[in-house]
Design an enzyme around this catalytic site. Structure first.
Site, PDB file in Angstrom:
ATOM      1  N   ASP A 206     -13.768  -1.686   2.944  1.00 35.04           N
ATOM      2  CA  ASP A 206     -13.127  -2.123   3.434  1.00 35.04           C
ATOM      3  C   ASP A 206     -13.981  -1.468   4.282  1.00 35.04           C
ATOM      4  O   ASP A 206     -14.533  -2.351   5.492  1.00 35.04           O
ATOM      5  CB  ASP A 206     -11.687  -1.494   3.393  1.00 35.04           C
ATOM      6  CG  ASP A 206     -10.730  -0.851   4.472  1.00 35.04           C
ATOM      7  OD1 ASP A 206     -11.012  -1.603   5.756  1.00 35.04           O
ATOM      8  OD2 ASP A 206      -9.610  -0.935   4.442  1.00 35.04           O
TER       9      ASP A 206
ATOM     10  N   LYS B  13     -10.413  -7.134   6.925  1.00 34.29           N
ATOM     11  CA  LYS B  13      -9.333  -7.220   8.545  1.00 34.29           C
ATOM     12  C   LYS B  13      -9.670  -7.422   9.684  1.00 34.29           C
ATOM     13  O   LYS B  13     -10.954  -6.728  10.003  1.00 34.29           O
ATOM     14  CB  LYS B  13      -9.391  -5.716   8.039  1.00 34.29           C
ATOM     15  CG  LYS B  13      -8.553  -4.752   7.249  1.00 34.29           C
ATOM     16  CD  LYS B  13      -8.223  -3.272   7.321  1.00 34.29           C
ATOM     17  CE  LYS B  13      -7.618  -2.725   5.788  1.00 34.29           C
ATOM     18  NZ  LYS B  13      -7.772  -1.156   6.416  1.00 34.29           N
TER      19      LYS B  13
ATOM     20  N   ASP C  35      -6.598   2.728  -3.331  1.00 36.80           N
ATOM     21  CA  ASP C  35      -7.785   3.121  -2.365  1.00 36.80           C
ATOM     22  C   ASP C  35      -8.341   4.326  -1.664  1.00 36.80           C
ATOM     23  O   ASP C  35      -6.976   5.375  -1.573  1.00 36.80           O
ATOM     24  CB  ASP C  35      -6.809   2.377  -1.065  1.00 36.80           C
ATOM     25  CG  ASP C  35      -8.157   2.214   0.063  1.00 36.80           C
ATOM     26  OD1 ASP C  35      -9.565   2.855   0.372  1.00 36.80           O
ATOM     27  OD2 ASP C  35      -7.532   1.833   1.119  1.00 36.80           O
TER      28      ASP C  35
ATOM     29  N   LYS D 283      -0.614  -0.820  -4.875  1.00 36.95           N
ATOM     30  CA  LYS D 283      -2.571   0.055  -4.071  1.00 36.95           C
ATOM     31  C   LYS D 283      -2.024   1.705  -4.520  1.00 36.95           C
ATOM     32  O   LYS D 283      -0.737   1.345  -3.305  1.00 36.95           O
ATOM     33  CB  LYS D 283      -2.781  -0.394  -3.297  1.00 36.95           C
ATOM     34  CG  LYS D 283      -3.424   0.451  -1.947  1.00 36.95           C
ATOM     35  CD  LYS D 283      -4.105  -0.595  -1.317  1.00 36.95           C
ATOM     36  CE  LYS D 283      -4.725  -0.239   0.251  1.00 36.95           C
ATOM     37  NZ  LYS D 283      -5.649  -1.130   1.047  1.00 36.95           N
TER      38      LYS D 283
ATOM     39  N   GLU E  71     -10.749   1.043  -4.026  1.00 36.88           N
ATOM     40  CA  GLU E  71     -10.895  -0.215  -2.313  1.00 36.88           C
ATOM     41  C   GLU E  71     -12.515   1.297  -1.493  1.00 36.88           C
ATOM     42  O   GLU E  71     -11.422   2.677  -1.735  1.00 36.88           O
ATOM     43  CB  GLU E  71      -9.799   0.034  -1.949  1.00 36.88           C
ATOM     44  CG  GLU E  71     -10.029  -0.688  -0.406  1.00 36.88           C
ATOM     45  CD  GLU E  71      -8.026  -1.339  -0.246  1.00 36.88           C
ATOM     46  OE1 GLU E  71      -7.899  -1.251  -0.534  1.00 36.88           O
ATOM     47  OE2 GLU E  71      -9.267  -1.028   1.578  1.00 36.88           O
TER      48      GLU E  71
ATOM     49  N   SER F 280       0.726  -1.166   0.154  1.00 33.24           N
ATOM     50  CA  SER F 280      -0.069  -0.004  -0.562  1.00 33.24           C
ATOM     51  C   SER F 280       0.779   1.421   0.455  1.00 33.24           C
ATOM     52  O   SER F 280       1.631   1.551   1.280  1.00 33.24           O
ATOM     53  CB  SER F 280      -0.698  -0.018   1.384  1.00 33.24           C
ATOM     54  OG  SER F 280      -1.659   1.280   1.424  1.00 33.24           O
TER      55      SER F 280
ATOM     56  N   LYS G  67      -3.097   4.818  -2.458  1.00 36.72           N
ATOM     57  CA  LYS G  67      -3.618   5.790  -1.648  1.00 36.72           C
ATOM     58  C   LYS G  67      -4.631   6.899  -2.855  1.00 36.72           C
ATOM     59  O   LYS G  67      -3.496   7.371  -3.763  1.00 36.72           O
ATOM     60  CB  LYS G  67      -3.050   6.255  -0.430  1.00 36.72           C
ATOM     61  CG  LYS G  67      -3.128   5.266   0.398  1.00 36.72           C
ATOM     62  CD  LYS G  67      -4.663   4.820   1.114  1.00 36.72           C
ATOM     63  CE  LYS G  67      -4.209   4.203   2.355  1.00 36.72           C
ATOM     64  NZ  LYS G  67      -5.091   2.859   2.674  1.00 36.72           N
TER      65      LYS G  67
ATOM     66  N   GLY H 230      -4.329  -4.583   5.466  1.00 31.53           N
ATOM     67  CA  GLY H 230      -3.780  -3.896   7.209  1.00 31.53           C
ATOM     68  C   GLY H 230      -4.206  -2.906   7.557  1.00 31.53           C
ATOM     69  O   GLY H 230      -4.881  -2.225   7.412  1.00 31.53           O
TER      70      GLY H 230
HETATM   71  O1  OSB Z   1      -7.721   1.427   4.457  1.00 37.18           O
HETATM   72  O2  OSB Z   1      -6.162  -0.144   4.279  1.00 37.18           O
HETATM   73  C1  OSB Z   1      -6.632   0.388   4.534  1.00 37.18           C
HETATM   74  C2  OSB Z   1      -3.591   1.583   6.940  1.00 37.18           C
HETATM   75  C3  OSB Z   1      -4.000   2.172   8.081  1.00 37.18           C
HETATM   76  C4  OSB Z   1      -5.285   2.829   7.732  1.00 37.18           C
HETATM   77  C5  OSB Z   1      -6.249   2.136   6.653  1.00 37.18           C
HETATM   78  C6  OSB Z   1      -5.661   1.343   5.733  1.00 37.18           C
HETATM   79  C7  OSB Z   1      -3.924   1.465   5.637  1.00 37.18           C
HETATM   80  C8  OSB Z   1      -3.451   0.900   4.276  1.00 37.18           C
HETATM   81  C9  OSB Z   1      -1.620   0.134   5.043  1.00 37.18           C
HETATM   82  O3  OSB Z   1      -3.721   1.315   3.302  1.00 37.18           O
HETATM   83  C10 OSB Z   1      -2.142  -1.568   4.445  1.00 37.18           C
HETATM   84  C11 OSB Z   1      -1.242  -2.458   5.270  1.00 37.18           C
HETATM   85  O4  OSB Z   1      -0.731  -2.290   5.989  1.00 37.18           O
HETATM   86  O5  OSB Z   1      -0.141  -2.119   4.717  1.00 37.18           O
HETATM   87 MG    MG Z   2      -8.875   0.068   2.553  1.00 39.26          MG
END
Ligand code: OSB
Ligand code: MG
Length: 375
Positions: free
Chosen positions: A244, A268, A194, A166, A219, A140, A168, A296
């Site tokens: 999510d 998750k 995401d 992925k 996402e 991510s 953001k 994650g």
């Molecule tokens: O939306 O998936 C998410 C991290 C913190 C809070 C929300 C998200 C995330 C990530 C990181 O996208 C995923 C990771 O731990 O690698």
């Molecule tokens: Mg997410």
């Protein structure tokens, strides 16, 4: 089993690079690890859990100090009161009268399950139903300064061997970075985005412009509670929607699937109250032919090991956000760090989560301890 002791180890671990999402930037991981001691019929067992709540209620309503408070005042007393009847399978039931707080509950269930499986000499993955010994590793990537920086950062992760990227995104940082990454790395790159709930249905025409980039999925474009609106949006996009934040339970997963609000699910464990509910979501999705992947929450090696065990289940057919600990941390808190090799993370095989906390690393990162004794 019977709970005989509970200790929360508060840790702060700097991130190797700031992590920016549509809701904010993190530079330090703050959390607590749960150490649960249980009496077993033949002695005692200790297990570890990790809470995925963030310091601020930005990803979801839960936040770290609230998780500690609810654990001390309501959750732990309910587990102590169960006496000899405590098992991992009873934790969610024993805590169901306390509304909400899934991340605090999940951390406790995780610690009890870890103790139970160590006592039974069973691995996390074997217990949950895992069928593979390694899982493909996705990464991510936080929002960057500009599209060039995004291409540079993604290139670094691809050089490391990550199998899926992925990005953001948020309003104002979406089409350009996605277009630049697709242009730089070609159509074969497994690429998804995401939004962490940063858009509204009024942005549907804008989001439709992502369709040309051949994304695996988008996402959580809309708000946590907006299942119906996600269903409307899904009918307007060719990019598959993956929820999510909205998937807070197996029931919510079933509703989202039946409404047509989601065609992929990010599972998750912390968000849904634990690994056992996470497995139920896997089962519901699989029964409907909906692919899932393991999300994650910037976990330390403790949560990362457990996530790898979960992602070994057969319905996890897309690469998850299961990177090596070194994606976020200079040093893991474990004796043996969780690392990615050839684009995969090994599923631990030892009892419980299969990983051991390094006492020196724990001490180095620990900023406080909360003891939560019986009565
Ligand atoms: O939306 O998936 C998410 C991290 C913190 C809070 C929300 C998200 C995330 C990530 C990181 O996208 C995923 C990771 O731990 O690698
Ligand atoms: Mg997410």
């Amino acid at each position: 089993m019977r709970l005989t002791g509970l200790r929360l180890h508060h840790v702060e671990i700097p991130l190797v690079t700031p992590f920016t999402t549509s809701f904010g930037t993190e530079t330090v991981k703050e959390t607590y690890l749960v150490e649960a001691t249980l009496a077993t019929p033949d002695g005692s067992a200790t297990g570890w859990g990790e809470c995925v709540a963030s310091p601020d209620p930005l990803y979801s309503s839960e936040f770290l100090t609230a998780a500690v408070d609810v654990t001390r005042r309501w959750l732990a007393p309910a587990l102590y009161a169960a006496g000899d009847d405590l098992t991992a399978e009873t934790v969610a039931h024993l805590l169901r009268h306390i509304v909400g707080h899934p991340m605090a509950k999940a951390a406790l269930e995780m610690a009890v399950l870890d103790a139970q499986l160590r006592w039974r000499d069973t691995s996390w993955s074997a217990h949950l139903g895992g069928v593979v010994d390694r899982v493909p590793s996705g990464v991510s990537v936080g929002i960057q300064e500009d599209a060039e920086a995004m291409v540079r950062t993604v290139g670094g992760y691809l050089d490391d061997g990550y199998r899926r990227i992925k990005l953001k995104i948020k309003p104002g940082a979406d089409l350009e970075p996605v277009a630049a990454v697709r242009r730089a790395f070609g159509d074969d790159l497994l690429l998804q985005v995401d939004a962490n709930a940063a858009y509204t249905l009024a942005d549907a025409n804008h989001l439709r412009r992502l369709d040309e980039f051949g994304l695996l999925l988008i996402e959580q474009p809309l708000g946590e509670a907006d299942l119906r609106q996600h269903a409307v949006l899904a009918s307007q996009l060719s990019t598959p929607i993956c929820l999510d934040e909205s998937i807070v339970s197996a029931e919510a997963a079933a509703d989202a699937i039946m409404l047509g609000a989601t065609s992929v699910i990010n599972v998750k464990p912390g968000r849904v109250g634990g690994y056992l509910e996470a497995r139920r979501i896997h089962d519901v999705a699989r029964a409907h032919g909906i692919p899932v992947w393991c999300g994650g929450m910037v976990e330390t090696g403790v949560g990362r090991a457990a996530n790898a065990g979960l992602a070994a289940l057969p319905g996890f057919t897309l690469p998850g956000d299961i990177s090596g600990s070194d994606r976020f941390y200079e040093e893991d808190i474990l004796t043996e760090p969780i690392l990615m090799h050839d684009g995969y993370v090994d599923v631990p095989t030892g009892p419980g989560t299969g990983v051991e906390i390094d006492p020196a690393q724990l001490e180095r990162r620990r900023v406080a301890v909360t003891d939560v004794p019986a009565g």
